[in-house]
Design a protein around this motif. Structure first.
Motif, PDB file in Angstrom:
ATOM      1  N   ALA A 234      78.688  42.853 -42.300  1.00 24.48           N
ATOM      2  CA  ALA A 234      78.348  43.005 -40.867  1.00 24.48           C
ATOM      3  C   ALA A 234      76.978  43.655 -40.674  1.00 24.48           C
ATOM      4  O   ALA A 234      76.793  44.482 -39.779  1.00 24.48           O
TER       5      ALA A 234
ATOM      6  N   THR B  25      73.497  44.535 -39.473  1.00 27.35           N
ATOM      7  CA  THR B  25      72.920  44.329 -38.143  1.00 27.35           C
ATOM      8  C   THR B  25      71.672  45.174 -37.968  1.00 27.35           C
ATOM      9  O   THR B  25      71.630  46.320 -38.398  1.00 27.35           O
TER      10      THR B  25
ATOM     11  N   THR C 114      68.061  41.607 -31.105  1.00 29.90           N
ATOM     12  CA  THR C 114      68.889  41.643 -32.311  1.00 29.90           C
ATOM     13  C   THR C 114      68.262  40.727 -33.361  1.00 29.90           C
ATOM     14  O   THR C 114      68.331  39.511 -33.252  1.00 29.90           O
TER      15      THR C 114
ATOM     16  N   SER D   3      72.172  39.937 -37.173  1.00 28.84           N
ATOM     17  CA  SER D   3      73.420  40.154 -36.449  1.00 28.84           C
ATOM     18  C   SER D   3      74.653  39.897 -37.320  1.00 28.84           C
ATOM     19  O   SER D   3      74.934  38.757 -37.677  1.00 28.84           O
ATOM     20  N   HIS D   4      75.350  40.985 -37.681  1.00 31.56           N
ATOM     21  CA  HIS D   4      76.636  40.867 -38.388  1.00 31.56           C
ATOM     22  C   HIS D   4      76.591  39.909 -39.571  1.00 31.56           C
ATOM     23  O   HIS D   4      77.446  39.028 -39.689  1.00 31.56           O
ATOM     24  N   VAL D   5      75.613  40.076 -40.434  1.00 27.57           N
ATOM     25  CA  VAL D   5      75.496  39.166 -41.584  1.00 27.57           C
ATOM     26  C   VAL D   5      76.349  39.662 -42.756  1.00 27.57           C
ATOM     27  O   VAL D   5      76.189  40.776 -43.240  1.00 27.57           O
TER      28      VAL D   5
ATOM     29  N   ILE E  80      70.041  31.249 -41.861  1.00 30.51           N
ATOM     30  CA  ILE E  80      70.202  32.102 -40.688  1.00 30.51           C
ATOM     31  C   ILE E  80      69.376  31.547 -39.520  1.00 30.51           C
ATOM     32  O   ILE E  80      68.354  30.886 -39.697  1.00 30.51           O
TER      33      ILE E  80
ATOM     34  N   TYR F  30      68.498  32.885 -35.321  1.00 33.82           N
ATOM     35  CA  TYR F  30      68.666  33.982 -34.359  1.00 33.82           C
ATOM     36  C   TYR F  30      69.449  35.146 -34.958  1.00 33.82           C
ATOM     37  O   TYR F  30      70.329  35.719 -34.313  1.00 33.82           O
ATOM     38  N   GLY F  31      69.148  35.480 -36.212  1.00 34.75           N
ATOM     39  CA  GLY F  31      69.748  36.653 -36.844  1.00 34.75           C
ATOM     40  C   GLY F  31      71.151  36.473 -37.386  1.00 34.75           C
ATOM     41  O   GLY F  31      71.679  37.356 -38.043  1.00 34.75           O
ATOM     42  N   GLU F  32      71.763  35.301 -37.096  1.00 34.60           N
ATOM     43  CA  GLU F  32      73.131  35.097 -37.559  1.00 34.60           C
ATOM     44  C   GLU F  32      73.181  34.107 -38.704  1.00 34.60           C
ATOM     45  O   GLU F  32      72.440  33.119 -38.710  1.00 34.60           O
ATOM     46  N   LYS F  33      74.095  34.359 -39.635  1.00 33.04           N
ATOM     47  CA  LYS F  33      74.305  33.390 -40.706  1.00 33.04           C
ATOM     48  C   LYS F  33      75.041  32.197 -40.123  1.00 33.04           C
ATOM     49  O   LYS F  33      76.133  32.350 -39.573  1.00 33.04           O
ATOM     50  N   ILE F  34      74.437  31.009 -40.181  1.00 29.48           N
ATOM     51  CA  ILE F  34      75.098  29.840 -39.587  1.00 29.48           C
ATOM     52  C   ILE F  34      75.683  28.908 -40.638  1.00 29.48           C
ATOM     53  O   ILE F  34      76.507  28.051 -40.323  1.00 29.48           O
TER      54      ILE F  34
END
Ligand SMILES: Nc1ncnc2c1ncn2[C@@H]1O[C@H](COP(=O)(O)OP(=O)(O)OP(=O)(O)O)[C@@H](O)[C@H]1O
Ligand SMILES: [Mg+2]
Length: 254
Positions: free
Chosen positions: A7, A9, A16, A19-21, A223, A225-229
């Protein structure tokens, strides 16, 4: 696992950046970290290597919780990195830069030369030998005595990679080590990275050229926008609709 984030962040004011990676790297892997400009790749590397403190979340490295630990402490544990913009000593030769890399990464480097002790002289001989080996490993032997400031851009970046080897890293984080290179320089850098990996260093690399990442890496993390996709083997990533959307804004998928 050699590295694990939970997580993870990072906020910059209202933004951000990460984010919660949740991500992990196994020993021996060569992991690609990809994502559009501003996705948070450099921020993630700065968090993992201790150059930035996370807003929240946890990082473990080699069995230790390293959350919030300073970069020099992490380096001592075997976490190495390069930077998107290459630092080096322009007035030093290639070889001298690599010798300097050992002194910069050493905790007590300055006392030996002052007292010129036998222990220091032994250590210095070992450093010269190791600097020579690192130089040959990355293929810079042919520019050994050139001043760093006169080296072509790609060679300077490979020099930075070789300097990062001074701490004998278990994990090496490479932020765009091939950025802005000619074909020859790209070949030099890729073979340097492959050889560093082959002699036992686990690697995570940020690189924009997807076909290079696909051919170099055994695991890819995406990633946006900061999130792992997405993450997975190159084949899975190539066909992942979310990855295609992130890169081509949906047009490609349509
Ligand atoms: N020190 C900082 N202060 C404020 N915002 C920052 C800071 N560092 C990065 N950012 C912002 O965080 C986001 C992620 O930036 P980051 O540099 O991690 O992206 P990146 O994926 O490395 O991009 P690039 O591919 O262009 O190198 C961006 O919106 C950036 O503007
Ligand atoms: Mg970046």
């Amino acid at each position: 696992m050699l590295l694990e984030t939970t997580a993870l962040t990072k906020h910059f004011g209202g933004l951000t950046a990460v984010s919660h990676v949740d991500m992990s790297i196994k020993e021996g892997q060569i992991v690609g970290l990809i994502g559009p400009n501003g996705a948070g790749k450099t921020t993630l590397i700065n968090l993992i290597s201790g150059f930035l403190r996370p807003t929240s979340g946890r990082i473990t490295f080699d069995g230790h919780d390293i959350t919030g630990k300073k970069p020099h402490l992490q380096a001592r544990m075997g976490m190495g990195r390069t930077f998107q913009i290459t630092p080096f000593f322009g007035e030093f030769s290639t070889f001298k830069n690599l010798v300097a890399s050992f002194y910069l990464s050493s905790d007590r480097g300055l006392w030996g030369p002052i007292f010129n002790t036998p222990g220091y002289r032994r250590k210095e001989a070992a450093i010269l030998k190791q600097a020579e080996e690192n130089m040959e490993l990355v293929g810079l032997g042919k520019v050994r005595d050139e001043l760093a400031k006169n080296l072509p851009h790609g060679y300077q970046k490979v020099l930075d990679l070789a300097a990062a080897l001074a701490i004998n890293p278990k994990l090496l984080l490479l932020d765009e080590p091939i950025g802005g290179m000619s074909q020859d320089e790209t070949d030099l850098a890729l073979s340097a990275i492959r050889r560093v990996h082959a002699q036992g260093t686990t690697i995570m690399i940020v690189e924009h050229n997807i076909s290079i990442v696909m051919s170099l890496c055994d695991h890819i993390i995406v990633i946006n926008y900061g999130e792992k996709i997405a993450e997975g083997a190159p084949e899975e990533i190539r066909n992942n609709p979310e990855v295609i959307r992130a890169y081509f804004g949906g047009e490609y998928a349509a």
